[in-house]
Design a protein around this motif. Sequence first.
Motif, PDB file in Angstrom:
ATOM      1  N   GLY A 208      -2.773   2.585  -9.057  1.00 34.40           N
ATOM      2  CA  GLY A 208      -2.473   3.954  -9.454  1.00 34.40           C
ATOM      3  C   GLY A 208      -3.489   4.496 -10.450  1.00 34.40           C
ATOM      4  N   ILE A 209      -3.864   3.675 -11.419  1.00 36.31           N
ATOM      5  CA  ILE A 209      -4.862   4.088 -12.415  1.00 36.31           C
ATOM      6  C   ILE A 209      -6.212   4.326 -11.753  1.00 36.31           C
ATOM      7  CG2 ILE A 209      -6.168   3.320 -14.433  1.00 36.31           C
ATOM      8  CD1 ILE A 209      -3.639   1.802 -15.315  1.00 36.31           C
ATOM      9  N   VAL A 210      -6.581   3.446 -10.817  1.00 39.37           N
ATOM     10  CA  VAL A 210      -7.856   3.592 -10.103  1.00 39.37           C
ATOM     11  C   VAL A 210      -7.868   4.888  -9.294  1.00 39.37           C
ATOM     12  CG1 VAL A 210      -9.291   2.627  -8.250  1.00 39.37           C
ATOM     13  CG2 VAL A 210      -8.345   1.118  -9.996  1.00 39.37           C
ATOM     14  N   ILE A 211      -6.753   5.202  -8.631  1.00 39.47           N
ATOM     15  CA  ILE A 211      -6.667   6.440  -7.853  1.00 39.47           C
ATOM     16  C   ILE A 211      -6.838   7.654  -8.765  1.00 39.47           C
ATOM     17  CG2 ILE A 211      -5.104   7.899  -6.502  1.00 39.47           C
ATOM     18  CD1 ILE A 211      -3.961   5.365  -5.267  1.00 39.47           C
ATOM     19  N   LEU A 212      -6.196   7.623  -9.934  1.00 42.01           N
ATOM     20  CA  LEU A 212      -6.311   8.744 -10.873  1.00 42.01           C
ATOM     21  C   LEU A 212      -7.745   8.911 -11.366  1.00 42.01           C
ATOM     22  CD1 LEU A 212      -3.099   8.411 -13.081  1.00 42.01           C
ATOM     23  CD2 LEU A 212      -3.582  10.114 -11.329  1.00 42.01           C
TER      24      LEU A 212
ATOM     25  N   THR B  37       0.823  -1.215   0.000  1.00 38.55           N
ATOM     26  CA  THR B  37       0.000   0.000   0.000  1.00 38.55           C
ATOM     27  C   THR B  37       0.856   1.265   0.000  1.00 38.55           C
ATOM     28  OG1 THR B  37      -0.106   0.026   2.440  1.00 38.55           O
ATOM     29  CG2 THR B  37      -1.837  -1.174   1.275  1.00 38.55           C
ATOM     30  N   ILE B  38       2.176   1.114   0.269  1.00 38.35           N
ATOM     31  CA  ILE B  38       3.062   2.277   0.246  1.00 38.35           C
ATOM     32  C   ILE B  38       3.051   2.946  -1.127  1.00 38.35           C
ATOM     33  CG2 ILE B  38       5.463   3.042   0.469  1.00 38.35           C
ATOM     34  CD1 ILE B  38       4.178   2.288   3.110  1.00 38.35           C
ATOM     35  N   THR B  39       3.017   2.131  -2.186  1.00 40.49           N
ATOM     36  CA  THR B  39       2.985   2.682  -3.544  1.00 40.49           C
ATOM     37  C   THR B  39       1.741   3.537  -3.750  1.00 40.49           C
ATOM     38  OG1 THR B  39       4.163   0.741  -4.377  1.00 40.49           O
ATOM     39  CG2 THR B  39       3.041   2.113  -5.995  1.00 40.49           C
ATOM     40  N   GLY B  40       0.600   3.014  -3.320  1.00 42.38           N
ATOM     41  CA  GLY B  40      -0.646   3.770  -3.439  1.00 42.38           C
ATOM     42  C   GLY B  40      -0.601   5.059  -2.647  1.00 42.38           C
ATOM     43  N   GLN B  41       0.014   5.022  -1.474  1.00 43.30           N
ATOM     44  CA  GLN B  41       0.117   6.223  -0.654  1.00 43.30           C
ATOM     45  C   GLN B  41       1.013   7.270  -1.306  1.00 43.30           C
ATOM     46  OE1 GLN B  41      -1.635   6.908   2.374  1.00 43.30           O
ATOM     47  NE2 GLN B  41      -0.896   8.850   1.583  1.00 43.30           N
ATOM     48  N   LEU B  42       2.116   6.811  -1.924  1.00 41.72           N
ATOM     49  CA  LEU B  42       3.000   7.732  -2.635  1.00 41.72           C
ATOM     50  C   LEU B  42       2.257   8.426  -3.768  1.00 41.72           C
ATOM     51  CD1 LEU B  42       6.329   5.667  -2.858  1.00 41.72           C
ATOM     52  CD2 LEU B  42       5.931   7.735  -1.502  1.00 41.72           C
ATOM     53  N   ILE B  43       1.425   7.657  -4.483  1.00 36.41           N
ATOM     54  CA  ILE B  43       0.645   8.222  -5.579  1.00 36.41           C
ATOM     55  C   ILE B  43      -0.345   9.251  -5.046  1.00 36.41           C
ATOM     56  CG2 ILE B  43      -1.074   7.692  -7.356  1.00 36.41           C
ATOM     57  CD1 ILE B  43       0.305   4.925  -7.598  1.00 36.41           C
ATOM     58  N   ALA B  44      -0.959   8.944  -3.885  1.00 39.19           N
ATOM     59  CA  ALA B  44      -1.936   9.855  -3.293  1.00 39.19           C
ATOM     60  C   ALA B  44      -1.304  11.168  -2.850  1.00 39.19           C
ATOM     61  CB  ALA B  44      -2.620   9.183  -2.107  1.00 39.19           C
ATOM     62  N   PHE B  45       0.013  11.165  -2.558  1.00 40.50           N
ATOM     63  CA  PHE B  45       0.695  12.393  -2.160  1.00 40.50           C
ATOM     64  C   PHE B  45       0.814  13.390  -3.316  1.00 40.50           C
ATOM     65  CE2 PHE B  45       3.116  10.090   1.434  1.00 40.50           C
ATOM     66  CZ  PHE B  45       2.126  10.448   2.331  1.00 40.50           C
ATOM     67  N   ASN B  46       0.688  12.884  -4.564  1.00 43.16           N
ATOM     68  CA  ASN B  46       0.717  13.744  -5.756  1.00 43.16           C
ATOM     69  C   ASN B  46       1.992  14.590  -5.807  1.00 43.16           C
ATOM     70  OD1 ASN B  46      -0.076  14.918  -8.133  1.00 43.16           O
ATOM     71  ND2 ASN B  46      -1.461  16.389  -7.178  1.00 43.16           N
ATOM     72  N   LEU B  47       3.114  13.915  -6.015  1.00 39.85           N
ATOM     73  CA  LEU B  47       4.408  14.591  -6.081  1.00 39.85           C
ATOM     74  C   LEU B  47       4.816  14.935  -7.515  1.00 39.85           C
ATOM     75  CD1 LEU B  47       6.317  12.295  -3.540  1.00 39.85           C
ATOM     76  CD2 LEU B  47       5.197  14.489  -3.073  1.00 39.85           C
ATOM     77  N   SER B  48       3.848  14.975  -8.409  1.00 41.39           N
ATOM     78  CA  SER B  48       4.154  15.163  -9.831  1.00 41.39           C
ATOM     79  C   SER B  48       4.861  16.480 -10.122  1.00 41.39           C
ATOM     80  CB  SER B  48       2.862  15.078 -10.659  1.00 41.39           C
ATOM     81  OG  SER B  48       2.234  13.828 -10.473  1.00 41.39           O
ATOM     82  N   ASP B  49       4.544  17.538  -9.337  1.00 38.81           N
ATOM     83  CA  ASP B  49       5.126  18.856  -9.611  1.00 38.81           C
ATOM     84  C   ASP B  49       6.636  18.878  -9.395  1.00 38.81           C
ATOM     85  OD1 ASP B  49       2.649  19.811 -10.249  1.00 38.81           O
ATOM     86  OD2 ASP B  49       2.263  20.682  -8.270  1.00 38.81           O
ATOM     87  N   ILE B  50       7.123  18.057  -8.456  1.00 38.71           N
ATOM     88  CA  ILE B  50       8.571  18.062  -8.189  1.00 38.71           C
ATOM     89  C   ILE B  50       9.261  16.830  -8.779  1.00 38.71           C
ATOM     90  CG2 ILE B  50       8.354  19.450  -6.098  1.00 38.71           C
ATOM     91  CD1 ILE B  50       8.615  16.883  -4.471  1.00 38.71           C
ATOM     92  N   ALA B  51       8.523  16.019  -9.541  1.00 39.54           N
ATOM     93  CA  ALA B  51       9.099  14.808 -10.139  1.00 39.54           C
ATOM     94  C   ALA B  51      10.306  15.105 -11.024  1.00 39.54           C
ATOM     95  CB  ALA B  51       8.027  14.045 -10.920  1.00 39.54           C
ATOM     96  N   PRO B  52      10.275  16.177 -11.854  1.00 37.61           N
ATOM     97  CA  PRO B  52      11.453  16.462 -12.691  1.00 37.61           C
ATOM     98  C   PRO B  52      12.728  16.671 -11.879  1.00 37.61           C
ATOM     99  CG  PRO B  52       9.556  17.673 -13.497  1.00 37.61           C
ATOM    100  CD  PRO B  52       9.149  17.070 -12.194  1.00 37.61           C
ATOM    101  N   LEU B  53      12.599  17.182 -10.643  1.00 33.24           N
ATOM    102  CA  LEU B  53      13.779  17.378  -9.801  1.00 33.24           C
ATOM    103  C   LEU B  53      14.409  16.035  -9.436  1.00 33.24           C
ATOM    104  CD1 LEU B  53      12.547  20.193  -7.378  1.00 33.24           C
ATOM    105  CD2 LEU B  53      14.011  20.415  -9.394  1.00 33.24           C
ATOM    106  N   PHE B  54      13.567  15.032  -9.189  1.00 36.61           N
ATOM    107  CA  PHE B  54      14.080  13.694  -8.888  1.00 36.61           C
ATOM    108  C   PHE B  54      14.771  13.102 -10.111  1.00 36.61           C
ATOM    109  CE2 PHE B  54      10.836  14.085  -5.563  1.00 36.61           C
ATOM    110  CZ  PHE B  54      11.533  13.620  -4.459  1.00 36.61           C
ATOM    111  N   VAL B  55      14.187  13.330 -11.292  1.00 38.43           N
ATOM    112  CA  VAL B  55      14.794  12.840 -12.531  1.00 38.43           C
ATOM    113  C   VAL B  55      16.165  13.481 -12.713  1.00 38.43           C
ATOM    114  CG1 VAL B  55      14.610  12.768 -15.045  1.00 38.43           C
ATOM    115  CG2 VAL B  55      12.576  12.388 -13.637  1.00 38.43           C
ATOM    116  N   LEU B  56      16.238  14.791 -12.526  1.00 36.98           N
ATOM    117  CA  LEU B  56      17.504  15.506 -12.679  1.00 36.98           C
ATOM    118  C   LEU B  56      18.540  15.020 -11.662  1.00 36.98           C
ATOM    119  CD1 LEU B  56      19.195  17.755 -13.957  1.00 36.98           C
ATOM    120  CD2 LEU B  56      18.170  19.351 -12.315  1.00 36.98           C
TER     121      LEU B  56
END
Length: 225
Positions: free
Chosen positions: A194-198, A96-115
């Motif tokens: 993840g798809i269900v949450i979206l 369920t940790i994966t689902g919780q991470l998705i629920a946090f909605n960290l998409s705005d800072i995701a590029p920083l992790f990629v970089l």
Amino acid sequence: MDLTLAFSLMGGLGMFLYGMKLMSDSLANVAGAKLRNILEKMTKNTFIGMIVGMIFTAIVQSSSATTVLVVSFVNAGLMNLYQATGIIMGANIGTTITGQLIAFNLSDIAPLFVLAGVIMLMSSKKPNIQKIGEVILGFGILFVGLSSMSAAMSTLKDSPVIVNALSTLTNPLIAIFIGFAITAVLQSSSATVGIVILLASQGLLQFNICFYIILGCNMDRVYLL
């Protein structure tokens, strides 16, 4: 649904799945051997075994991987069925940790992790640093893909066909089958969750029907094994 939207959904899903695989594989490489030793030794108590299974799954991001490992231990005689039960129970909690991470909605800072991940991979020659960089890169790619899927799904609300099809999904058995089928295709219950949450966050799925879809995801773990 036009081709642009379909390509955006598929591309986002592809990045999401690749990011999840890269992150889980890299985590397993970083700490997999140590965790296997812990998993093998700390299972005499069912409660402790459950905690170990939960932590292991939260780290490798795959309850199926944990379950497969436990099954191999049982087959090899390294642990009995009673010990394995606690670990598998913990694995289902840890996933369920994966689902919780998705629920946090960290998409705005995701590029920083990629970089950050790319910099660690390119600037260091130390294997451990590179593996950690892969973990961070996978985490970032996962949320970039999630952001792409979310943007594409937001436009689905303008499609009467899609809205009517999802809003009329009220049969629990059909919902369970849908969860089972999607997970069988994607080979990842976390991706389906993840798809269900979206979809639920966009108001395309009724909240109560999500439970049955996720139930189907978890039933499908038997198929994945």
